[in-house]
Design a protein around this motif. Structure first.
Motif, mmCIF file in Angstrom:
data_model
loop_
_atom_site.group_PDB
_atom_site.id
_atom_site.type_symbol
_atom_site.label_atom_id
_atom_site.label_comp_id
_atom_site.label_asym_id
_atom_site.label_seq_id
_atom_site.Cartn_x
_atom_site.Cartn_y
_atom_site.Cartn_z
ATOM 1 N N CYS A 303 18.406 -64.012 56.490
ATOM 2 C CA CYS A 303 17.069 -63.531 56.130
ATOM 3 C C CYS A 303 16.219 -63.294 57.378
ATOM 4 O O CYS A 303 15.399 -62.360 57.420
ATOM 5 C CB CYS A 303 16.382 -64.522 55.190
ATOM 6 S SG CYS A 303 17.051 -64.494 53.501
ATOM 7 N N ILE A 306 17.015 -59.909 58.749
ATOM 8 C CA ILE A 306 16.307 -58.841 58.040
ATOM 9 C C ILE A 306 14.828 -58.821 58.426
ATOM 10 O O ILE A 306 14.247 -57.755 58.670
ATOM 11 C CB ILE A 306 16.459 -59.010 56.516
ATOM 12 C CG1 ILE A 306 17.945 -59.062 56.139
ATOM 13 C CG2 ILE A 306 15.768 -57.876 55.780
ATOM 14 C CD1 ILE A 306 18.736 -57.847 56.561
ATOM 15 N N LEU A 307 14.198 -60.009 58.508
ATOM 16 C CA LEU A 307 12.796 -60.066 58.909
ATOM 17 C C LEU A 307 12.605 -59.544 60.335
ATOM 18 O O LEU A 307 11.630 -58.844 60.624
ATOM 19 C CB LEU A 307 12.287 -61.506 58.817
ATOM 20 C CG LEU A 307 11.884 -62.008 57.433
ATOM 21 C CD1 LEU A 307 11.592 -63.504 57.482
ATOM 22 C CD2 LEU A 307 10.668 -61.252 56.914
ATOM 23 N N THR A 336 14.081 -58.419 51.642
ATOM 24 C CA THR A 336 14.083 -59.788 52.154
ATOM 25 C C THR A 336 13.733 -60.776 51.055
ATOM 26 O O THR A 336 14.371 -61.835 50.917
ATOM 27 C CB THR A 336 13.092 -59.932 53.323
ATOM 28 O OG1 THR A 336 13.384 -58.961 54.323
ATOM 29 C CG2 THR A 336 13.173 -61.321 53.936
ATOM 30 N N THR A 339 16.639 -61.073 48.613
ATOM 31 C CA THR A 339 17.746 -61.801 49.234
ATOM 32 C C THR A 339 17.444 -63.291 49.321
ATOM 33 O O THR A 339 18.281 -64.135 48.956
ATOM 34 C CB THR A 339 18.021 -61.245 50.647
ATOM 35 O OG1 THR A 339 18.305 -59.850 50.552
ATOM 36 C CG2 THR A 339 19.200 -61.956 51.292
#
Length: 672
Positions: A303, A306-307, A336, A339
């Protein structure tokens, strides 16, 4: 049209990713092996399709197809061939396509492998990878399409769009803009690919973790299956960070290699939690403990990938590395959220089944040391994350963007690094399950004494900074414990097999590559520590304006300015103005040429001239000059022990490769 072929391949890839997701889901729900296989094959097909798309963009950049908006942005007639190729990831749209392509290579590699006993996890893995792939392909298609063409509106405005707006006519630019000067450095050519490989590689252990949660198969098979994939992703991410540090050191012209920039931090955050994961999975494999923690770590690590991609791509945080503001922020945040919430919900659903089989037998054990290291890594992760995302949070709450500076990071992270380095030194000497305090004391007093001798010698040499002496004590202590453990193992093998000491070392490391490769990584961190201590506490800086023939002295170097000269360049839009400088130290003399790159668009770059040794770097910048050549302003840094950062990087790479290198099945049985 080649670009049309690339667009069609991209669209087909999106259809295949969606089909793979639905087919895998249907196959699992209906227990249909044919649908599971279809989903798996559809993910594998993504690699050749996205390869076509990538090659189409590269061809457009090379051929100067300025009908494409992206090519007109990142390529130009004057751009060298190599930079036209690397322009694939030099802009927003191309870099997202590049991300999706690398992801397809990892996904295909995973799913083409014969997994044998883990084969029942693969349909779930294929579904998770297809879900991630579909998001990135959809993002490229609908929000950041590199195949968008230029169109001239009736008003005379030129815009980029995949489909022609009403009344618009095709438009071809006479020339492109070319890459920004900052992206033309060799470091930026190779830095993003390694960083992206680390990012996409972490999707593999994440997919296996989610697959284990979905299937209910919650033993440590998913960890064993992804061990090398995880290590290689971690290595690529580490190399990306190192190359970024070197790029900053060589190009940014501020005398340093890490400025706690938001985009630097965005790449560091998953590395920190990923490093915690790499350590803690050993406890699960060895003692069947920390199952919940390991699931959380890999979910949080992915995560953060992605961030980090979100803040890099959307421009919500100011950075020299980030792209301009764009419309992809909403989809990124949504993905995000889905997920993170979905993964954590699965984790909570399986919580009872993930309880540890064992508990800590003793607070003085290797498990405890690893757990404390994990806590420290995650505290650093929290501190860096808070500082990185604080501008966004403050703007949401107060409507004012408040940023924190390097002092916050240096103080907070430095405070946490002290116990972390101490534990790194203690860990090799602590046994699993339980250790005797008396026995551990007997093992630790020798390295502690060696470290004390080191700082006494340094104090005698004139080093009086207490924090620097503490840092040197820690790195000396950690180095001594690691080397002593090596020596103990080699001596024991030499005694039992009568092998020579070099052969005993070779065979010892070969039979337990994970352990001794890990020790090499620890030695690399120790070398990093030397570089950080030297450059942080003992850097010397000055700035002088000189006329030709004038000189000044700094740190044992005499620096004399001779003249300014124009240097020929192959790039038509760039001029190079260099200062000829003679540097004398003792009986040696060297000529250095710090320079300014001056671009037609008004931008300037100030790379340094470097004189490096294992002792220190002399870092010289041309900070200003007289147009008639009558004077030049030189900015000079002396960076003690800076070379050990890069030496440590080489050791780090070698150690990780040793730890990840496959072991023959027979040798594995002998060492298990």
């Amino acid at each position: 049209m080649v670009s049309d072929v690339g667009l069609i391949a991209l669209l087909l890839a999106g259809v295949c990713a969606l089909f793979a997701l639905l087919a895998s889901l249907w196959g699992v729900l209906q227990k249909r092996a044919d649908w599971m296989l279809a989903g798996r094959n559809a993910v594998v097909v993504l690699a050749p399709l996205l390869t076509l798309s990538v090659l189409a963009i590269i061809y457009a950049n090379l051929s100067g197809d300025y009908r494409l908006e992206y090519t007109a942005q990142v390529s130009s007639n004057a751009t060298p061939t190599l930079l036209k190729i690397t322009a694939l990831w030099g802009g927003q749209n191309g870099s997202l396509l590049f991300w999706a392509w690398l992801m397809s290579l990892f996904s295909g590699g995973v799913l083409l492998r014969k997994w044998q006993k883990n084969n029942d996890l693969i349909p779930y893995v294929a579904g998770v990878l297809a879900f991630v792939q579909f998001f990135f392909i959809a993002l490229v298609v609908f929000y950041a399409n590199p195949f968008a063409k230029l169109w001239a509106l009736p008003s005379g405005q030129v815009i980029g769009a995949v489909l022609p707006p009403a009344g618009a006519l095709p438009f071809t630019a006479a020339d492109g803009n070319g890459l920004a000067p900052l992206l033309r450095h060799p470091g930026m050519i190779i830095h993003p690919p390694f960083l992206y490989l680390g990012f996409v590689g972490l999707a593999v252990p994440f997919a296996f973790a989610v697959a284990a949660l979905l299937s209910g198969r919650l033993n440590d098979d998913w960890i064993r299956a992804t061990r090398r994939w995880t290590l290689m992703a971690w290595l690529f991410l580490s190399m990306g960070l190192l190359l970024g540090m070197r790029w900053a050191y060589d190009v940014m012209g501020w005398g340093g290699y890490w400025g706690w920039d938001a985009v630097e931090n965005a790449a560091l955050l998953p590395w920190l939690s990923g490093t915690a994961f790499v350590h803690s999975v050993m406890i699960q494999e060895k003692r069947a403990m920390l199952k919940i923690w390991n699931m959380f770590l890999i979910i949080w690590t992915f995560c953060q990938v992605i961030l980090g991609t979100f803040i890099t791509r959307t421009g919500v945080i100011s950075s020299v590395h980030s792209f301009a503001r764009s419309s992809i922020g909403g989809p990124f945040l949504g993905f995000t959220a889905v997920t993170l919430i979905g993964s954590v919900s699965l984790l909570l659903y399986r919580l009872d089944s993930l309880r540890s089989d064992n508990k800590l037998d003793n607070l003085l054990s290797r498990e405890s040391v690893f757990l404390l290291q994990n806590v420290l890594f995650m505290l650093i992760n929290f501190v860096v994350g808070l500082g990185t995302y604080f501008p966004i949070l403050s703007e949401l709450v107060t409507d004012n963007k408040i940023t924190v500076g390097p002092q916050y990071y240096n103080q907070m992270v430095g405070l946490l690094l002290v116990p972390l380095m101490l534990l790194m030194g203690v860990a090799p000497l602590v046994s699993w399950r339980s250790a005797s305090l008396q026995a551990l004391g007997r093992l630790l007093w020798v390295p502690a004494a060696i470290a004390m001798v080191v700082i006494v010698v340094m104090a005698v040499m004139g080093i009086s900074n207490v924090l620097a002496l503490l840092g040197f004590w820690l790195v000396a202590f950690a180095a001594a414990t690691t080397l002593i453990d090596y020596a103990r193992g080699v001596a024991a093998r030499h005694k039992s097999t009568a092998e020579s000491y070099p052969l005993a070392l070779w065979n010892l490391a070969g039979r337990n590559r994970r352990r001794y490769g890990g020790y090499l990584v620890h030695m690399a961190v120790i070398l990093f520590g030397l570089g950080v201590i030297g450059t942080h506490f003992f850097q010397v800086e000055t700035q002088r304006t000189l006329e030709p023939g004038q000189s000044f002295t700094i740190g044992g170097y005499t620096i004399q300015f001779a003249n300014l000269e124009m240097v020929p360049t192959a790039e038509a839009d760039k001029q190079i103005l260099a200062a000829r400088v003679t540097v004398s130290s003792g009986s040696s003399s060297n000529v250095m040429r710090p320079f300014q790159e001056i671009y037609d668009n008004g931008e300037q770059m100030t790379p340094p001239a470097l004189l490096s040794s294992v002792k220190e770097d002399l870092y010289v910048l041309l900070a200003g000059w007289g147009t008639d050549g009558s004077w030049a302003t030189l900015k000079v840094f002396i960076n003690p022990l800076a070379s050990w950062l890069w030496i440590g990087g080489l050791v780090f790479i070698f150690g990780t490769l040793v730890a990840a290198w496959p072991v023959a099945e027979g040798a594995r049985r002998k060492t298990s």
